[in-house]
Design a protein around this motif. Structure first.
Motif, PDB file in Angstrom:
ATOM      1  N   GLY A 125      -2.477   1.682 -12.294  1.00 58.55           N
ATOM      2  CA  GLY A 125      -2.719   1.754 -13.732  1.00 58.55           C
ATOM      3  C   GLY A 125      -2.376   0.427 -14.373  1.00 58.55           C
ATOM      4  N   SER A 126      -1.454   0.453 -15.312  1.00 57.17           N
ATOM      5  CA  SER A 126      -1.007  -0.779 -15.958  1.00 57.17           C
ATOM      6  C   SER A 126       0.316  -1.274 -15.394  1.00 57.17           C
TER       7      SER A 126
ATOM      8  N   ALA B 260       3.895  -6.114 -18.085  1.00 55.96           N
ATOM      9  CA  ALA B 260       2.588  -5.523 -18.316  1.00 55.96           C
ATOM     10  C   ALA B 260       1.550  -6.309 -17.527  1.00 55.96           C
ATOM     11  N   SER B 261       0.588  -5.615 -16.937  1.00 60.59           N
ATOM     12  CA  SER B 261      -0.366  -6.283 -16.055  1.00 60.59           C
ATOM     13  C   SER B 261      -1.153  -7.370 -16.768  1.00 60.59           C
ATOM     14  N   GLU B 262      -1.386  -7.217 -18.096  1.00 51.48           N
ATOM     15  CA  GLU B 262      -2.159  -8.227 -18.806  1.00 51.48           C
ATOM     16  C   GLU B 262      -1.383  -9.527 -18.995  1.00 51.48           C
ATOM     17  N   GLU B 263      -0.081  -9.528 -18.752  1.00 53.03           N
ATOM     18  CA  GLU B 263       0.707 -10.749 -18.871  1.00 53.03           C
ATOM     19  C   GLU B 263       0.621 -11.621 -17.628  1.00 53.03           C
ATOM     20  N   LEU B 264       0.175 -11.050 -16.513  1.00 49.63           N
ATOM     21  CA  LEU B 264       0.135 -11.789 -15.260  1.00 49.63           C
ATOM     22  C   LEU B 264      -0.938 -12.851 -15.298  1.00 49.63           C
ATOM     23  N   PHE B 265      -0.693 -13.950 -14.567  1.00 57.80           N
ATOM     24  CA  PHE B 265      -1.713 -14.991 -14.475  1.00 57.80           C
ATOM     25  C   PHE B 265      -2.806 -14.504 -13.538  1.00 57.80           C
TER      26      PHE B 265
ATOM     27  N   TYR C 195       1.841 -15.414  -6.931  1.00 60.96           N
ATOM     28  CA  TYR C 195       3.044 -14.609  -6.730  1.00 60.96           C
ATOM     29  C   TYR C 195       3.686 -14.926  -5.375  1.00 60.96           C
ATOM     30  N   VAL C 196       4.965 -14.610  -5.266  1.00 63.62           N
ATOM     31  CA  VAL C 196       5.718 -14.707  -4.014  1.00 63.62           C
ATOM     32  C   VAL C 196       6.579 -13.458  -3.924  1.00 63.62           C
ATOM     33  N   ILE C 197       6.561 -12.787  -2.774  1.00 64.48           N
ATOM     34  CA  ILE C 197       7.409 -11.613  -2.566  1.00 64.48           C
ATOM     35  C   ILE C 197       8.146 -11.797  -1.249  1.00 64.48           C
ATOM     36  N   THR C 198       9.423 -12.134  -1.328  1.00 62.29           N
ATOM     37  CA  THR C 198      10.287 -12.239  -0.153  1.00 62.29           C
ATOM     38  C   THR C 198      11.637 -11.617  -0.505  1.00 62.29           C
ATOM     39  N   PRO C 199      12.441 -11.261   0.476  1.00 62.56           N
ATOM     40  CA  PRO C 199      13.767 -10.730   0.158  1.00 62.56           C
ATOM     41  C   PRO C 199      14.640 -11.730  -0.597  1.00 62.56           C
ATOM     42  N   GLU C 200      14.396 -13.033  -0.386  1.00 59.26           N
ATOM     43  CA  GLU C 200      15.228 -14.045  -1.051  1.00 59.26           C
ATOM     44  C   GLU C 200      14.783 -14.296  -2.486  1.00 59.26           C
ATOM     45  N   VAL C 201      13.454 -14.437  -2.672  1.00 57.05           N
ATOM     46  CA  VAL C 201      12.912 -14.721  -4.001  1.00 57.05           C
ATOM     47  C   VAL C 201      11.624 -13.919  -4.192  1.00 57.05           C
ATOM     48  N   THR C 202      11.530 -13.243  -5.345  1.00 52.56           N
ATOM     49  CA  THR C 202      10.287 -12.598  -5.748  1.00 52.56           C
ATOM     50  C   THR C 202       9.918 -13.148  -7.114  1.00 52.56           C
ATOM     51  N   ALA C 203       8.676 -13.633  -7.250  1.00 51.54           N
ATOM     52  CA  ALA C 203       8.287 -14.282  -8.503  1.00 51.54           C
ATOM     53  C   ALA C 203       6.811 -14.042  -8.776  1.00 51.54           C
ATOM     54  N   PHE C 204       6.489 -13.903 -10.076  1.00 55.93           N
ATOM     55  CA  PHE C 204       5.119 -13.738 -10.528  1.00 55.93           C
ATOM     56  C   PHE C 204       4.855 -14.725 -11.653  1.00 55.93           C
ATOM     57  N   VAL C 205       3.686 -15.363 -11.604  1.00 51.72           N
ATOM     58  CA  VAL C 205       3.290 -16.305 -12.650  1.00 51.72           C
ATOM     59  C   VAL C 205       2.770 -15.523 -13.850  1.00 51.72           C
ATOM     60  N   LEU C 206       3.262 -15.899 -15.048  1.00 45.70           N
ATOM     61  CA  LEU C 206       2.841 -15.280 -16.295  1.00 45.70           C
ATOM     62  C   LEU C 206       2.138 -16.313 -17.155  1.00 45.70           C
ATOM     63  N   GLY C 207       1.229 -15.849 -17.996  1.00 50.42           N
ATOM     64  CA  GLY C 207       0.588 -16.746 -18.946  1.00 50.42           C
ATOM     65  C   GLY C 207      -0.646 -17.395 -18.378  1.00 50.42           C
TER      66      GLY C 207
ATOM     67  N   LEU D 261       7.512 -17.806 -15.401  1.00 51.56           N
ATOM     68  CA  LEU D 261       7.698 -17.074 -14.152  1.00 51.56           C
ATOM     69  C   LEU D 261       8.641 -15.913 -14.391  1.00 51.56           C
ATOM     70  N   LEU D 262       8.297 -14.764 -13.846  1.00 49.55           N
ATOM     71  CA  LEU D 262       9.213 -13.627 -13.811  1.00 49.55           C
ATOM     72  C   LEU D 262       9.824 -13.604 -12.419  1.00 49.55           C
ATOM     73  N   ILE D 263      11.169 -13.765 -12.341  1.00 51.04           N
ATOM     74  CA  ILE D 263      11.824 -14.025 -11.061  1.00 51.04           C
ATOM     75  C   ILE D 263      12.955 -13.037 -10.815  1.00 51.04           C
ATOM     76  N   SER D 264      13.060 -12.617  -9.548  1.00 52.37           N
ATOM     77  CA  SER D 264      14.204 -11.822  -9.088  1.00 52.37           C
ATOM     78  C   SER D 264      14.747 -12.460  -7.814  1.00 52.37           C
ATOM     79  N   ASN D 265      16.068 -12.605  -7.754  1.00 59.63           N
ATOM     80  CA  ASN D 265      16.717 -13.145  -6.552  1.00 59.63           C
ATOM     81  C   ASN D 265      17.535 -12.089  -5.828  1.00 59.63           C
ATOM     82  N   ASP D 266      17.348 -10.817  -6.214  1.00 64.19           N
ATOM     83  CA  ASP D 266      18.123  -9.744  -5.578  1.00 64.19           C
ATOM     84  C   ASP D 266      17.228  -8.551  -5.246  1.00 64.19           C
TER      85      ASP D 266
END
Length: 436
Positions: free
Chosen positions: A191-192, A210-215, A230-242, A249-254
């Protein structure tokens, strides 16, 4: 009187017999004309030689000249009923100079309807009358002007004739230790909502965006994200926005427990391409392009050394505005950007690859020595893979490539961190060079 009567009867009887015999013979001949004999294919192809054709002025490669001769020769065999059709797999120069050379052709023929299907001089045909993997070595000599002649045809069973080492794509990836698509990390758009998994789909968690924010404003109908955004790994997960002036970038390190949105720039043109990657848990890069007009655009490069929490802009490739086709870093210092094809008026197109060894501050063009027989075919470099100082580089045929189906790649190797490269063979994803 009685004898004369019997002589007349005998004479009439003989005439009747002769008439019957003549009629039977005529009927047999008419039947023979209605039912043709099974065709026999020519067994002595060299008996048709020399065979001369005038080529076009632009035909300056041995393989192209050989194709012109072979095609015309096969058309003649088709017109006289020896074959019904013929198609080639490849032409490869084996030896010689511009005046006298040998080219190998791998091809297949379809026998005409009615030709004998067994013990055929071409080989063993399938149920459709097609004989595959035929190999001829064509001896060719230059005559006057643009005229060339096939002077000899030597048959061979070597379907790998003239080829450098050839690997399947699976063997190539296995030899380099490249993981396939069965990685445990993945995403899905429901969905969204955007969801990710780190355990091969056993558990999914929602990404707070929100999906519309993704690059991915030009995402495919199946809602897949653009590769490189985008990058999805256990160390770094990131998505490009805009991508419309601003870039974040929306980033998670955990592993998705907490997220942070990090602004990269708010002074950019409309973006076309993003190439995001991390070479370690801390070191990452972001290559973006934008302001595209026709076949030129601007490009920008950012680096991070703290897992994506902060980004700084590094140098770009000066005086180069061609469209970026690929890019990335091997570690925090060594990186490459491919600008597709490099064209000059007098030469065939060649790869346009640049290299940095200082994290992107300075770039220099890399020479990729395409063998003469493949020049103009392999034109677009991909980003190399390294193990220590040893690198492996693939060069594809670009979006318009049609050599051997368009998907065969040239492979190059380096022992000096990608400063210099040498040709190492071909990679064959579709199996066109490696017969079953």
């Amino acid at each position: 009187m009685k004898n004369a009567k019997w002589m007349l009867i005998l004479f009439i009887f003989v005439l009747l017999v002769i008439a019957v015999v003549v009629q039977i013979r005529n009927q047999d001949e008419e039947q023979d004309e209605q039912v043709p004999e099974k065709q026999e294919t020519k067994t002595d192809i060299n008996g048709e030689l020399p065979y001369t054709v005038q080529v076009e002025e632009r035909d300056n490669k041995a393989e192209t000249i050989a194709y012109r001769l072979w095609f015309d020769f096969m058309q003649q065999l088709k017109s006289d009923g020896t074959v019904a059709n013929a198609s080639f797999t490849r032409f490869t120069k084996i030896s010689g100079d511009e005046n006298s050379f040998v080219v190998a052709v791998i091809f297949q023929v379809q026998l005409p309807e009615g030709a004998k299907k067994t013990a055929n001089s071409w080989g063993d045909p399938n149920e459709n009358g097609v004989v595959s993997n035929l190999v001829w070595k064509l001896g060719i000599e230059k005559k006057d002007g643009l005229k060339y002649s096939i002077t000899s045809i030597e048959k061979s069973d070597d379907t790998q004739i003239g080829l450098p080492p050839v690997e399947t794509l699976e063997d190539y990836q296995k030899n380099l230790g490249i993981e396939d698509s069965t990685d445990k990390t993945a995403y899905r758009v429901s969905g969204s909502s955007l969801e990710i998994t780190y355990n091969n789909g056993e558990d999914w968690q929602t990404v707070p965006v929100a999906s519309e924010e993704l690059f991915s404003s030009d995402r495919a109908a199946d809602s897949s994200l653009r590769e490189g955004s985008y990058v999805i790994t256990p160390e770094v997960t990131a998505f490009v926005l805009g991508g419309q002036r601003d870039l974040s970038l929306l980033i998670s390190n955990d592993k998705g427990k907490t997220w942070e949105e990090v602004l990269v720039s708010d002074k950019l043109p409309v973006l076309r391409l993003t190439l995001l990657g991390f070479t370690s848990g801390q070191d990452g890069y972001l290559i973006v392009t934008g302001d595209k007009t026709m076949s030129s655009e601007a490009h920008f490069i950012w680096k991070t050394y703290d897992g994506g929490q902060s980004w700084y802009q590094t140098g770009s490739v000066e005086y180069t505005h061609a469209l970026v086709t690929d890019g990335g870093f091997v570690d925090n210092k060594l990186g490459f950007i491919s600008f597709g094809e490099y064209r000059t008026e007098a030469n065939p197109p060649e790869p346009n690859l640049y290299r940095t060894s200082d994290g992107g501050e300075n770039w220099e063009r890399v020479e990729i020595p395409i063998p003469e027989e493949y020049q103009g075919y392999f034109t677009q470099a991909e980003i190399p893979v390294f193990e220590g100082e040893k690198g492996t580089l693939l060069v594809n045929q670009g979006p318009q490539g049609d050599f051997l189906g368009g998907n065969v790649l040239a492979k190059f190797s380096s022992d000096d961190n990608g400063k210099t490269w040498s040709f190492a063979g071909l990679v064959d994803p579709d199996g066109v060079l490696i017969p079953d």
